[in-house]
Motif scaffolding. Structure first.
Motif, PDB file in Angstrom:
ATOM      1  N   LEU A   3       0.831  -1.198   0.000  1.00 41.59           N
ATOM      2  CA  LEU A   3       0.000   0.000   0.000  1.00 41.59           C
ATOM      3  C   LEU A   3       0.875   1.260   0.000  1.00 41.59           C
ATOM      4  O   LEU A   3       0.567   2.233  -0.687  1.00 41.59           O
ATOM      5  N   PHE A   4       1.968   1.215   0.723  1.00 43.15           N
ATOM      6  CA  PHE A   4       2.889   2.347   0.761  1.00 43.15           C
ATOM      7  C   PHE A   4       3.502   2.603  -0.620  1.00 43.15           C
ATOM      8  O   PHE A   4       3.589   3.742  -1.073  1.00 43.15           O
ATOM      9  N   VAL A   5       3.933   1.564  -1.305  1.00 44.47           N
ATOM     10  CA  VAL A   5       4.528   1.699  -2.631  1.00 44.47           C
ATOM     11  C   VAL A   5       3.504   2.250  -3.613  1.00 44.47           C
ATOM     12  O   VAL A   5       3.803   3.145  -4.400  1.00 44.47           O
ATOM     13  N   VAL A   6       2.280   1.768  -3.553  1.00 46.37           N
ATOM     14  CA  VAL A   6       1.224   2.260  -4.443  1.00 46.37           C
ATOM     15  C   VAL A   6       0.935   3.723  -4.136  1.00 46.37           C
ATOM     16  O   VAL A   6       0.765   4.542  -5.055  1.00 46.37           O
ATOM     17  N   ALA A   7       0.897   4.091  -2.867  1.00 51.01           N
ATOM     18  CA  ALA A   7       0.634   5.481  -2.492  1.00 51.01           C
ATOM     19  C   ALA A   7       1.739   6.400  -3.005  1.00 51.01           C
ATOM     20  O   ALA A   7       1.462   7.492  -3.515  1.00 51.01           O
ATOM     21  N   VAL A   8       2.983   5.980  -2.902  1.00 51.14           N
ATOM     22  CA  VAL A   8       4.099   6.785  -3.403  1.00 51.14           C
ATOM     23  C   VAL A   8       3.999   6.943  -4.912  1.00 51.14           C
ATOM     24  O   VAL A   8       4.196   8.040  -5.452  1.00 51.14           O
ATOM     25  N   MET A   9       3.666   5.885  -5.616  1.00 45.76           N
ATOM     26  CA  MET A   9       3.542   5.955  -7.070  1.00 45.76           C
ATOM     27  C   MET A   9       2.411   6.899  -7.479  1.00 45.76           C
ATOM     28  O   MET A   9       2.552   7.674  -8.427  1.00 45.76           O
ATOM     29  N   VAL A  10       1.309   6.858  -6.763  1.00 40.88           N
ATOM     30  CA  VAL A  10       0.191   7.741  -7.069  1.00 40.88           C
ATOM     31  C   VAL A  10       0.581   9.197  -6.800  1.00 40.88           C
ATOM     32  O   VAL A  10       0.275  10.087  -7.603  1.00 40.88           O
ATOM     33  N   LEU A  11       1.259   9.450  -5.697  1.00 34.47           N
ATOM     34  CA  LEU A  11       1.688  10.807  -5.386  1.00 34.47           C
ATOM     35  C   LEU A  11       2.672  11.347  -6.430  1.00 34.47           C
ATOM     36  O   LEU A  11       2.590  12.516  -6.827  1.00 34.47           O
ATOM     37  N   VAL A  12       3.569  10.519  -6.888  1.00 32.96           N
ATOM     38  CA  VAL A  12       4.508  10.946  -7.919  1.00 32.96           C
ATOM     39  C   VAL A  12       3.760  11.265  -9.207  1.00 32.96           C
ATOM     40  O   VAL A  12       4.015  12.280  -9.849  1.00 32.96           O
ATOM     41  N   ALA A  13       2.827  10.417  -9.593  1.00 27.76           N
ATOM     42  CA  ALA A  13       2.054  10.649 -10.819  1.00 27.76           C
ATOM     43  C   ALA A  13       1.241  11.937 -10.723  1.00 27.76           C
ATOM     44  O   ALA A  13       1.205  12.736 -11.656  1.00 27.76           O
ATOM     45  N   VAL A  14       0.603  12.166  -9.572  1.00 28.25           N
ATOM     46  CA  VAL A  14      -0.182  13.390  -9.379  1.00 28.25           C
ATOM     47  C   VAL A  14       0.742  14.603  -9.405  1.00 28.25           C
ATOM     48  O   VAL A  14       0.414  15.631 -10.016  1.00 28.25           O
ATOM     49  N   GLY A  15       1.896  14.506  -8.802  1.00 27.53           N
ATOM     50  CA  GLY A  15       2.851  15.606  -8.804  1.00 27.53           C
ATOM     51  C   GLY A  15       3.316  15.955 -10.203  1.00 27.53           C
ATOM     52  O   GLY A  15       3.402  17.135 -10.574  1.00 27.53           O
ATOM     53  N   VAL A  16       3.598  14.951 -11.010  1.00 27.51           N
ATOM     54  CA  VAL A  16       4.037  15.193 -12.382  1.00 27.51           C
ATOM     55  C   VAL A  16       2.922  15.848 -13.183  1.00 27.51           C
ATOM     56  O   VAL A  16       3.154  16.795 -13.941  1.00 27.51           O
ATOM     57  N   LEU A  18       0.441  17.678 -12.052  1.00 30.04           N
ATOM     58  CA  LEU A  18       0.284  19.061 -11.595  1.00 30.04           C
ATOM     59  C   LEU A  18       1.395  19.957 -12.118  1.00 30.04           C
ATOM     60  O   LEU A  18       1.153  21.093 -12.534  1.00 30.04           O
ATOM     61  N   TRP A  19       2.608  19.458 -12.128  1.00 32.34           N
ATOM     62  CA  TRP A  19       3.736  20.227 -12.628  1.00 32.34           C
ATOM     63  C   TRP A  19       3.550  20.564 -14.107  1.00 32.34           C
ATOM     64  O   TRP A  19       3.767  21.696 -14.533  1.00 32.34           O
ATOM     65  N   LYS A  20       3.123  19.569 -14.898  1.00 34.25           N
ATOM     66  CA  LYS A  20       2.877  19.805 -16.317  1.00 34.25           C
ATOM     67  C   LYS A  20       1.754  20.830 -16.503  1.00 34.25           C
ATOM     68  O   LYS A  20       1.849  21.709 -17.359  1.00 34.25           O
ATOM     69  N   ALA A  21       0.688  20.710 -15.718  1.00 36.75           N
ATOM     70  CA  ALA A  21      -0.443  21.628 -15.866  1.00 36.75           C
ATOM     71  C   ALA A  21      -0.044  23.051 -15.491  1.00 36.75           C
ATOM     72  O   ALA A  21      -0.383  24.005 -16.196  1.00 36.75           O
TER      73      ALA A  21
END
Length: 84
Positions: A3-16, A18-21
């Motif tokens: 669950l921790f690994v999935v949460a980190v992956m989701v946070l990284v994807a959301v961050g990327v 947001l950065w692009k937007a």
């Protein structure tokens, strides 16, 4: 742990995303700096699309390096250190 690994992956994807937007919005409104407007990826100019680029040569593929290495080995065999 999974669950921790999935949460980190989701946070990284959301961050990327947001950065692009945010960077796209800044470019569209003109608030971005001049260096942000330059492309960051590989680009080709129309006239130099097939221009040959010189690339660094690995030491084991460089004939000059191999020649100098061979000469050094020959010198070391002919005149071993400590005898003289």
């Amino acid at each position: 742990m999974v669950l921790f690994v999935v949460a980190v992956m989701v946070l990284v994807a959301v961050g990327v995303l947001l950065w692009k937007a945010v960077s796209a919005q800044a470019l569209a409104t003109g608030n971005g700096a001049a260096d942000e407007e330059t492309p960051t990826g590989p680009t080709r100019s129309p006239g130099a699309s097939r221009a040959r680029r010189t690339r660094p040569v690995a030491p084991d593929d460089d004939p000059e390096f191999l020649r100098s290495l061979d000469e050094q080995v020959r010198r070391d065999r002919e005149d071993p250190p400590g005898q003289g």
